[in-house]
Design an enzyme around this catalytic site. Structure first.
Site, short mmCIF file in Angstrom:
data_model
loop_
_atom_site.label_atom_id
_atom_site.label_comp_id
_atom_site.label_asym_id
_atom_site.label_seq_id
_atom_site.Cartn_x
_atom_site.Cartn_y
_atom_site.Cartn_z
CB ALA A 62 -0.87 -0.02 1.24
N GLY A 107 0.85 -5.12 1.34
CA GLY A 107 -0.39 -5.31 0.59
C GLY A 107 -0.17 -6.03 -0.74
CD GLU A 110 -1.83 -7.76 3.66
OE1 GLU A 110 -1.57 -6.60 3.29
OE2 GLU A 110 -2.43 -8.00 4.72
CD GLU A 130 2.02 -5.33 5.98
OE1 GLU A 130 2.93 -6.17 6.17
OE2 GLU A 130 1.14 -5.47 5.11
C1 HXC Z 1 4.93 4.42 -1.50
C2 HXC Z 1 6.79 3.47 -2.41
C3 HXC Z 1 6.49 2.23 -1.80
C4 HXC Z 1 5.30 2.15 -1.02
C5 HXC Z 1 8.32 2.01 -2.91
N1 HXC Z 1 7.93 3.28 -3.09
N2 HXC Z 1 7.46 1.35 -2.13
N3 HXC Z 1 6.02 4.55 -2.26
N4 HXC Z 1 4.56 3.28 -0.90
N5 HXC Z 1 4.91 1.02 -0.43
C6 HXC Z 1 8.59 4.34 -3.87
C7 HXC Z 1 9.79 4.91 -3.15
O1 HXC Z 1 9.38 5.89 -2.21
C8 HXC Z 1 10.55 5.52 -4.31
O2 HXC Z 1 9.96 6.73 -4.71
C9 HXC Z 1 10.32 4.53 -5.44
O3 HXC Z 1 9.14 3.79 -5.05
C10 HXC Z 1 11.46 3.56 -5.60
O4 HXC Z 1 11.70 2.93 -4.35
P1 HXC Z 1 13.15 2.84 -3.68
O5 HXC Z 1 12.94 2.64 -2.22
O6 HXC Z 1 13.98 4.01 -4.09
O7 HXC Z 1 13.72 1.53 -4.38
P2 HXC Z 1 14.68 0.42 -3.76
O8 HXC Z 1 15.81 1.06 -2.99
O9 HXC Z 1 15.01 -0.48 -4.90
O10 HXC Z 1 13.80 -0.36 -2.69
C11 HXC Z 1 12.63 -1.06 -3.11
C12 HXC Z 1 11.81 -1.49 -1.87
C13 HXC Z 1 11.54 -0.25 -0.98
C14 HXC Z 1 12.59 -2.55 -1.07
C15 HXC Z 1 10.52 -2.11 -2.41
O11 HXC Z 1 10.98 0.79 -1.78
C16 HXC Z 1 10.61 -0.50 0.16
O12 HXC Z 1 10.98 -1.05 1.19
N6 HXC Z 1 9.34 -0.09 -0.01
C17 HXC Z 1 8.34 -0.20 1.05
C18 HXC Z 1 7.86 -1.61 1.15
C19 HXC Z 1 6.83 -1.77 2.27
O13 HXC Z 1 7.11 -1.49 3.45
N7 HXC Z 1 5.64 -2.22 1.89
C20 HXC Z 1 4.55 -2.40 2.85
C21 HXC Z 1 3.71 -1.16 2.99
S1 HXC Z 1 2.47 -1.35 4.21
P3 HXC Z 1 10.64 8.17 -4.39
O14 HXC Z 1 9.74 9.11 -5.14
O15 HXC Z 1 10.58 8.31 -2.92
O16 HXC Z 1 12.03 8.07 -4.94
C22 HXC Z 1 1.21 -2.16 3.42
C23 HXC Z 1 -0.05 -2.35 4.23
C24 HXC Z 1 -1.14 -3.01 3.45
O17 HXC Z 1 1.31 -2.56 2.32
C25 HXC Z 1 -2.45 -3.03 4.21
C26 HXC Z 1 -3.15 -1.70 4.21
C27 HXC Z 1 -4.47 -1.73 4.91
#
Ligand code: HXC
Length: 254
Positions: A62, A107, A110, A130
């Site tokens: 998400a 997400g 999921e 998360e």
């Molecule tokens: C918003 C995201 C994102 C996310 C990546 N990006 N994941 N933006 N939400 N979940 C964006 C980054 O901010 C960045 O944009 C661009 O994508 C590239 O990501 P990088 O981090 O620069 O790439 P990299 O170093 O290769 O790392 C990739 C990654 C990392 C390992 C996937 O981005 C990461 O850890 N993302 C978060 C993953 C996460 O925690 N997902 C769970 C979310 S909670 P900018 O513009 O900043 O450069 C969830 C809850 C679901 O999903 C349930 C809800 C009710």
């Protein structure tokens, strides 16, 4: 944006928000929910494949920037939108396949887990990080992961937020197989399933979805009733006759 392409009876749904690793914001998730609703009701689509655009990500979760501004009611609504989308994948009357081409986190994992079958590219990474954001999985991760991998493995993954690679994902039952390019594998199985009786597939999915819950004896009764009722279908007569006549069956979905 969400793209839907048809390859005969197989629909390929691509989540394309590559600037954010295909993370789902409201617009993208709403579109995904709407396209899946349409495909659920469309008999000409017999199998639905979900994948992410580009090489890096299936869905990196998400959208965290969006979630950082939510209050309690908004967060509940956000959870509900993801639940609705997952339920469509899980319950639509046709097989759903996730082709996991890269990061499937939070997400994203999921959504993949809500599909009937999962294939992963060898470079895919899956997990529920998360906990590292101080939140919990909210689109089914506290429930479906345990059904797939067992409760102990699921708890370890959601408590630690550990990310697993494709091989480990296969070992723990999180994905069915690892294959490059992953979309080819999903297409191959999608095409195979599209050649089978859509009625049999719909009923098997409905019954299999009951396997891990509810009353076992009643579920077996439901299987028995469904098995019998199916003998009125053209497809059952065709399938049985084709074997006896030593030819390939041609299923029409009636
Ligand atoms: C918003 C995201 C994102 C996310 C990546 N990006 N994941 N933006 N939400 N979940 C964006 C980054 O901010 C960045 O944009 C661009 O994508 C590239 O990501 P990088 O981090 O620069 O790439 P990299 O170093 O290769 O790392 C990739 C990654 C990392 C390992 C996937 O981005 C990461 O850890 N993302 C978060 C993953 C996460 O925690 N997902 C769970 C979310 S909670 P900018 O513009 O900043 O450069 C969830 C809850 C679901 O999903 C349930 C809800 C009710």
């Amino acid at each position: 944006m969400i793209r839907v392409e048809r390859e005969e009876a197989v629909a390929i749904v691509t989540i394309d928000r590559q600037e954010a690793m295909n993370a789902l914001d409201v617009a993208t998730l709403t579109q995904l929910r709407d396209r899946l609703r349409e495909l659920a009701d469309d008999d000409s689509a017999r199998v639905v494949i979900v994948t992410g655009a580009g090489e890096k990500a299936f869905v990196a979760g998400a959208d965290i920037k969006y979630m950082s501004g939510l209050d309690v009611d908004q967060a509940k609504e956000w959870g509900a939108l993801g639940h609705e989308t997952g339920r469509l994948l899980e319950t639509m009357p046709k097989p759903t396949i996730a082709a996991i081409n890269g990061f499937a986190l939070g997400g994203g994992c999921e959504l993949a887990v809500a599909c009937d079958i999962r294939y992963a590219a060898s470079g895919a990474r899956l997990g529920q990080p998360e906990v590292n954001l101080g939140i919990i999985p909210g689109w089914g991760g506290t429930q479906r992961l345990a059904r797939l991998c067992g409760l102990g493995v699921a708890k370890e993954l959601i408590f630690t937020g550990r990310i697993v690679d494709a091989d480990e994902a296969q070992r723990i039952g999180l994905v069915n197989a690892v294959h490059d390019p992953v979309l080819d594998k999903a297409r191959e199985i999608g095409t195979l399933l599209a050649s089978k009786s859509p009625i049999a597939l719909r009923l098997m999915k409905e019954l299999a979805n009951r396997a891990l819950g509810g009353d076992h004896a009643r579920n077996l009764e439901a299987e028995g009733e469904t098995f019998g009722a199916l003998f009125s279908s053209e497809d059952s007569k065709e399938g049985l006759a084709a074997f006896v006549e030593k030819r390939e069956p041609k299923f029409v979905g009636r």
